[in-house]
Design an enzyme around this catalytic site. Structure first.
Site, PDB file in Angstrom:
ATOM      1  N   ARG A  18     -16.091  -6.962  41.202  1.00 26.93           N
ATOM      2  CA  ARG A  18     -14.923  -6.537  41.842  1.00 26.93           C
ATOM      3  C   ARG A  18     -14.638  -6.985  43.237  1.00 26.93           C
ATOM      4  NH1 ARG A  18     -14.545  -0.606  40.688  1.00 26.93           N
ATOM      5  NH2 ARG A  18     -16.429  -0.713  41.277  1.00 26.93           N
ATOM      6  N   ASN A  30     -12.387  -1.775  37.355  1.00 26.88           N
ATOM      7  CA  ASN A  30     -13.176  -1.628  35.942  1.00 26.88           C
ATOM      8  C   ASN A  30     -12.164  -1.106  34.915  1.00 26.88           C
ATOM      9  OD1 ASN A  30     -15.541  -2.946  37.014  1.00 26.88           O
ATOM     10  ND2 ASN A  30     -16.467  -1.295  37.387  1.00 26.88           N
TER      11      ASN A  30
END
Length: 90
Positions: free
Chosen positions: A19, A37
């Protein structure tokens, strides 16, 4: 002309800084939106930018960072929400 795309990235993409990599890559390509996520082990991304920015962003994501292993990126259209930055959602 700005567009929005929803990306679903699967592979070894959680617990490996993916990320953060996506956020830095988005900034490099002038793309705004978010990444998050998912419970199934994949990563969702909402990306906004020009078609050229989005295409180059997607190509960079496929390579991943040193720790990630991207198996697949599913891509679909999304509604433009005009984000001013790219952030990580928790």
């Amino acid at each position: 002309m700005k567009q929005a795309r929803h990306l679903l990235v699967s592979g070894k993409v959680q617990g490996v800084g993916f990320r953060y990599f996506a956020q830095m890559t988005a900034v490099d390509h002038g793309v705004t939106g978010w990444t998050k996520n998912l419970e199934n082990g994949s990563v969702a991304i909402h990306a906004e930018g020009t078609p050229e920015q989005l295409n180059s962003f997607g190509e960079s994501l496929k390579k991943g960072n040193h720790f990630a292993k991207v198996h697949q990126i599913e891509e679909g259209a999304a509604d433009l929400q005009s984000f001013s930055s790219f952030r990580i959602k928790y």
